[in-house]
Write a protein that holds these residues in place. Structure first.
Motif, PDB file in Angstrom:
ATOM      1  N   VAL A 157      -2.502  -7.982  22.158  1.00 33.48           N
ATOM      2  CA  VAL A 157      -1.716  -8.306  23.085  1.00 33.48           C
ATOM      3  C   VAL A 157      -1.197  -7.230  24.020  1.00 33.48           C
ATOM      4  O   VAL A 157      -1.138  -6.197  23.795  1.00 33.48           O
ATOM      5  CB  VAL A 157      -0.338  -8.748  22.176  1.00 33.48           C
ATOM      6  N   ASN A 158      -1.253  -7.786  25.166  1.00 30.60           N
ATOM      7  CA  ASN A 158      -0.962  -6.600  26.154  1.00 30.60           C
ATOM      8  C   ASN A 158       0.233  -5.911  26.080  1.00 30.60           C
ATOM      9  O   ASN A 158       1.304  -5.992  25.586  1.00 30.60           O
ATOM     10  CB  ASN A 158      -0.443  -7.184  27.741  1.00 30.60           C
ATOM     11  N   ASP A 159       0.138  -4.519  26.127  1.00 36.65           N
ATOM     12  CA  ASP A 159       1.120  -3.419  26.090  1.00 36.65           C
ATOM     13  C   ASP A 159       1.752  -3.276  24.499  1.00 36.65           C
ATOM     14  O   ASP A 159       2.812  -3.023  24.385  1.00 36.65           O
ATOM     15  CB  ASP A 159       2.172  -3.373  27.030  1.00 36.65           C
ATOM     16  N   ALA A 160       1.053  -4.008  23.564  1.00 37.91           N
ATOM     17  CA  ALA A 160       1.568  -4.111  22.177  1.00 37.91           C
ATOM     18  C   ALA A 160       0.842  -2.938  21.470  1.00 37.91           C
ATOM     19  O   ALA A 160      -0.323  -2.594  21.619  1.00 37.91           O
ATOM     20  CB  ALA A 160       1.571  -5.452  21.772  1.00 37.91           C
ATOM     21  N   MET A 161       1.706  -2.429  20.339  1.00 32.40           N
ATOM     22  CA  MET A 161       0.996  -1.506  19.491  1.00 32.40           C
ATOM     23  C   MET A 161       1.630  -1.686  17.941  1.00 32.40           C
ATOM     24  O   MET A 161       2.832  -1.949  17.934  1.00 32.40           O
ATOM     25  CB  MET A 161       1.407   0.109  19.849  1.00 32.40           C
ATOM     26  N   VAL A 162       0.588  -1.594  17.295  1.00 31.77           N
ATOM     27  CA  VAL A 162       1.106  -1.671  15.823  1.00 31.77           C
ATOM     28  C   VAL A 162       1.206  -0.421  15.112  1.00 31.77           C
ATOM     29  O   VAL A 162       0.039   0.194  14.761  1.00 31.77           O
ATOM     30  CB  VAL A 162       0.136  -2.883  15.054  1.00 31.77           C
ATOM     31  N   PHE A 163       2.406   0.071  14.677  1.00 31.41           N
ATOM     32  CA  PHE A 163       2.483   1.261  13.899  1.00 31.41           C
ATOM     33  C   PHE A 163       2.650   0.763  12.429  1.00 31.41           C
ATOM     34  O   PHE A 163       3.540  -0.003  12.195  1.00 31.41           O
ATOM     35  CB  PHE A 163       3.797   1.844  14.624  1.00 31.41           C
ATOM     36  N   HIS A 164       1.886   1.463  11.551  1.00 37.93           N
ATOM     37  CA  HIS A 164       1.993   1.294  10.261  1.00 37.93           C
ATOM     38  C   HIS A 164       3.129   2.117   9.496  1.00 37.93           C
ATOM     39  O   HIS A 164       3.346   3.367   9.792  1.00 37.93           O
ATOM     40  CB  HIS A 164       0.694   1.720   9.480  1.00 37.93           C
ATOM     41  N   ALA A 165       3.965   1.602   8.669  1.00 37.18           N
ATOM     42  CA  ALA A 165       4.828   1.921   7.907  1.00 37.18           C
ATOM     43  C   ALA A 165       4.485   2.326   6.383  1.00 37.18           C
ATOM     44  O   ALA A 165       3.816   3.379   5.834  1.00 37.18           O
ATOM     45  CB  ALA A 165       6.300   1.872   8.104  1.00 37.18           C
ATOM     46  N   GLY A 166       4.625   1.202   5.543  1.00 37.91           N
ATOM     47  CA  GLY A 166       4.275   1.194   4.345  1.00 37.91           C
ATOM     48  C   GLY A 166       2.946   0.292   4.192  1.00 37.91           C
ATOM     49  O   GLY A 166       2.854  -0.807   3.718  1.00 37.91           O
ATOM     50  N   ILE A 215       3.691  15.709   8.805  1.00 38.04           N
ATOM     51  CA  ILE A 215       4.246  15.610   7.655  1.00 38.04           C
ATOM     52  C   ILE A 215       5.088  14.462   7.566  1.00 38.04           C
ATOM     53  O   ILE A 215       6.075  14.119   8.297  1.00 38.04           O
ATOM     54  CB  ILE A 215       5.236  16.789   7.086  1.00 38.04           C
ATOM     55  N   GLY A 216       4.678  13.447   6.554  1.00 36.02           N
ATOM     56  CA  GLY A 216       5.334  12.054   6.435  1.00 36.02           C
ATOM     57  C   GLY A 216       4.282  10.955   6.272  1.00 36.02           C
ATOM     58  O   GLY A 216       2.837  10.979   6.257  1.00 36.02           O
ATOM     59  N   SER A 217       4.850   9.726   6.115  1.00 39.76           N
ATOM     60  CA  SER A 217       3.948   8.487   5.880  1.00 39.76           C
ATOM     61  C   SER A 217       4.596   7.277   6.593  1.00 39.76           C
ATOM     62  O   SER A 217       4.107   6.183   6.134  1.00 39.76           O
ATOM     63  CB  SER A 217       3.899   8.342   4.363  1.00 39.76           C
ATOM     64  N   GLY A 218       5.612   7.352   7.293  1.00 40.21           N
ATOM     65  CA  GLY A 218       6.254   6.322   7.945  1.00 40.21           C
ATOM     66  C   GLY A 218       5.707   5.661   9.459  1.00 40.21           C
ATOM     67  O   GLY A 218       4.777   6.368   9.915  1.00 40.21           O
ATOM     68  N   GLY A 219       6.435   4.592   9.824  1.00 33.93           N
ATOM     69  CA  GLY A 219       6.022   4.254  11.103  1.00 33.93           C
ATOM     70  C   GLY A 219       6.452   5.397  12.277  1.00 33.93           C
ATOM     71  O   GLY A 219       5.738   5.642  12.906  1.00 33.93           O
ATOM     72  N   GLY A 265       4.785  -0.716   0.927  1.00 35.78           N
ATOM     73  CA  GLY A 265       6.029  -0.100   0.998  1.00 35.78           C
ATOM     74  C   GLY A 265       7.067  -1.425   1.443  1.00 35.78           C
ATOM     75  O   GLY A 265       6.692  -2.518   1.564  1.00 35.78           O
ATOM     76  N   GLY A 266       8.311  -0.945   1.499  1.00 40.76           N
ATOM     77  CA  GLY A 266       9.258  -2.114   2.044  1.00 40.76           C
ATOM     78  C   GLY A 266       9.315  -2.244   3.402  1.00 40.76           C
ATOM     79  O   GLY A 266       8.928  -3.330   3.965  1.00 40.76           O
ATOM     80  N   ARG A 267       9.471  -1.261   4.395  1.00 38.53           N
ATOM     81  CA  ARG A 267       9.060  -1.409   5.807  1.00 38.53           C
ATOM     82  C   ARG A 267       7.475  -1.240   5.933  1.00 38.53           C
ATOM     83  O   ARG A 267       7.028  -0.305   5.430  1.00 38.53           O
ATOM     84  CB  ARG A 267       9.713  -0.447   6.615  1.00 38.53           C
ATOM     85  N   VAL A 268       6.921  -2.474   6.369  1.00 38.26           N
ATOM     86  CA  VAL A 268       5.354  -2.277   6.272  1.00 38.26           C
ATOM     87  C   VAL A 268       4.938  -2.012   7.633  1.00 38.26           C
ATOM     88  O   VAL A 268       3.999  -1.055   7.755  1.00 38.26           O
ATOM     89  CB  VAL A 268       4.924  -3.492   5.677  1.00 38.26           C
TER      90      VAL A 268
END
Ligand code: AMP
Ligand code: GLY
Length: 428
Positions: A357-366, A6-10, A378-381
């Protein structure tokens, strides 16, 4: 197993990402989710406050385990509602969630249990609060009692600022009933650290430490935000007796909650201030931190389902956590104007390159997915996390990935992790 998050952020994207690695998981639903989560889970359009809607969905889909991200449904009693119908759900009961739901409850509890925290007074009448302020020295910290989406804390440098904040919170009721009572407390000086523990009511396991960056701009300037970046571990906790004191605070909290008939299950987050007079609690949260989760979970080696189930079922004493020794850094990319008003619906580019990029992950927030595009919502994207051998390498990789991502008006802090870097430079 069928899991619902439950939720929708990073934070929730990271939780879904971590759950997805468990061989026990067949399917993950996320309510309501976001553009990134949609790539890993089935997003369902139910609001986090809609407890009946979420419960109906859990019944229809026969969900085996629900993991709650944000505080609002926890404070509203989602865990009690799910458990009453026989569903497993990770989080505290409504009465235990008062640790975050009412700052007055939390302060009274700490006073009762002798847990170190700032000296405080509580008020339900604006005139009494003003009389108290007239006698007090500044700065002071004014806090709305109830949930105020992270905006209910004001640091007041003088009487004029404090009166203005009181008029808004108690007079104009900008946070509605959440501001009908307030806490006024001593301003504590020091370095902040976030300490989280998974609990089952009786036992707990500590997660690795992390440090958030709350101000919007570099060098801790500008307004407070939900958090502009984080890193883990936080070396400040290793100094002197800080770690021992933090552990004692968590232990006392769990014991005290059990004793008061509100056994704490779920994740207990203590926002701590390392002061010259020892470690003190600034606040409790009853959920995972955001962005702290984006740097903690990528370092956790255990199966996350096992950990969640051990909390729900009361056998955390059988769990031993294992950690990736590398550092993790998360840089939050935000929309221009955040934490105030900002535009939405802007197309984000460079996500695929950043993920290479090595060992990088992109987590979505907004974010939201529209056709093949990912748009800001959202504000934090985004939260761009990277692992590295040591904090410097993690910082470099995180920023290398950040620089590949673009949208109109995107901004981020360029100094995430600076305190840990300074310690490194000073040979600490
Ligand atoms: P809270 O929601 O209580 O954590 O407050 C949000 C932020 O306000 C904290 O992370 C601190 O940066 C700051 N803060 C809260 N209480 C105090 C205090 N007593 N002294 C100094 N800063 C504080
Ligand atoms: N990062 C602060 C919070 O999650 O409350």
């Amino acid at each position: 197993m069928k899991i619902m998050v439950i939720g929708s952020g990073g934070r929730e994207h990271t939780i879904v990402w971590k759950l997805k690695q468990s061989l026990k998981v067949e399917q993950i639903f996320c309510a309501p989710g976001n553009g990134g989560i949609a790539q890993l889970a089935t997003c369902v359009d139910i609001k986090v406050e809609d407890i009946n809607g979420l419960l109906n969905f859990a019944q229809k889909e026969k969900i085996d385990l629900t993991v709650v991200g944000p505080e609002t449904p926890l404070v509203a009693g989602i865990v009690d509602a799910f458990e009453k119908k026989g569903f497993k759900i990770f989080g505290p009961s409504k009465s235990a969630a008062q640790l975050e739901g009412s700052k007055i409850f939390a302060k009274m509890f700490m006073a009762e249990e002798d847990i170190p925290t700032a000296i405080f007074a509580t008020f339900d009448q604006i005139k009494d609060a003003k009389i108290y302020l007239k006698k007090n020295k500044f700065p002071v910290v004014l806090k709305a009692d109830g949930l105020a989406a992270g905006k209910g804390v004001v640091i007041c440098q003088n009487e004029q600022e404090a009166f203005a904040a009181l008029d808004q919170i108690m007079g104009e009721k900008i946070f509605k009933d959440a501001g009908s009572k307030v806490v006024i407390e001593e301003f504590l000086q020091g370095e902040e650290v976030s300490v989280l523990a998974i609990c089952d009511g009786d036992h707990f396991v500590m997660l690795e430490s992390s440090q958030d960056h709350k101000r919007a701009f570099d060098q801790d300037q500008g307004p407070n935000t939900g958090g502009m970046g984080a890193y883990s571990p936080a070396p400040v906790l290793k100094e002197g007796s800080n770690e021992k004191e933090a552990y004692a605070i968590i232990e006392q909290t769990i014991k005290g909650m059990k004793k008061s008939g509100r056994p704490f299950k779920g994740v207990l987050y203590a926002g701590l201030m390392i002061t010259a007079k020892g470690v003190k609690v600034l606040e409790y949260n009853v959920r995972f931190g955001d962005p702290e989760t984006q740097v903690i979970l990528p370092r956790l080696k255990n199966d996350f389902v096992d950990l969640m189930l051990a909390s729900c079922e009361g056998h955390l004493d059988q769990i031993k956590l294992e950690w990736d020794p590398r550092s993790a850094v998360c840089v939050v990319m935000a929309a221009k104007g955040y934490p105030g008003d900002y535009a939405k619906g802007l197309k984000i580019s460079g996500l695929d390159q950043a993920a290479l990029v090595n060992d990088a992950m992109v987590f979505h927030a907004g974010t939201v997915k529209k056709g093949d595009d990912i748009l800001t919502a959202g504000g934090r994207v985004l939260g761009v996390t990277a692992l590295g051998d040591g904090i410097k390498k993690a910082i470099d990789s995180a920023y290398e990935a950040v620089q590949m991502i673009q949208w109109d008006g995107c901004f981020y802090r360029r100094d995430i992790g600076y305190r840990a870097l300074e310690r490194l430079k000073n040979g600490m």
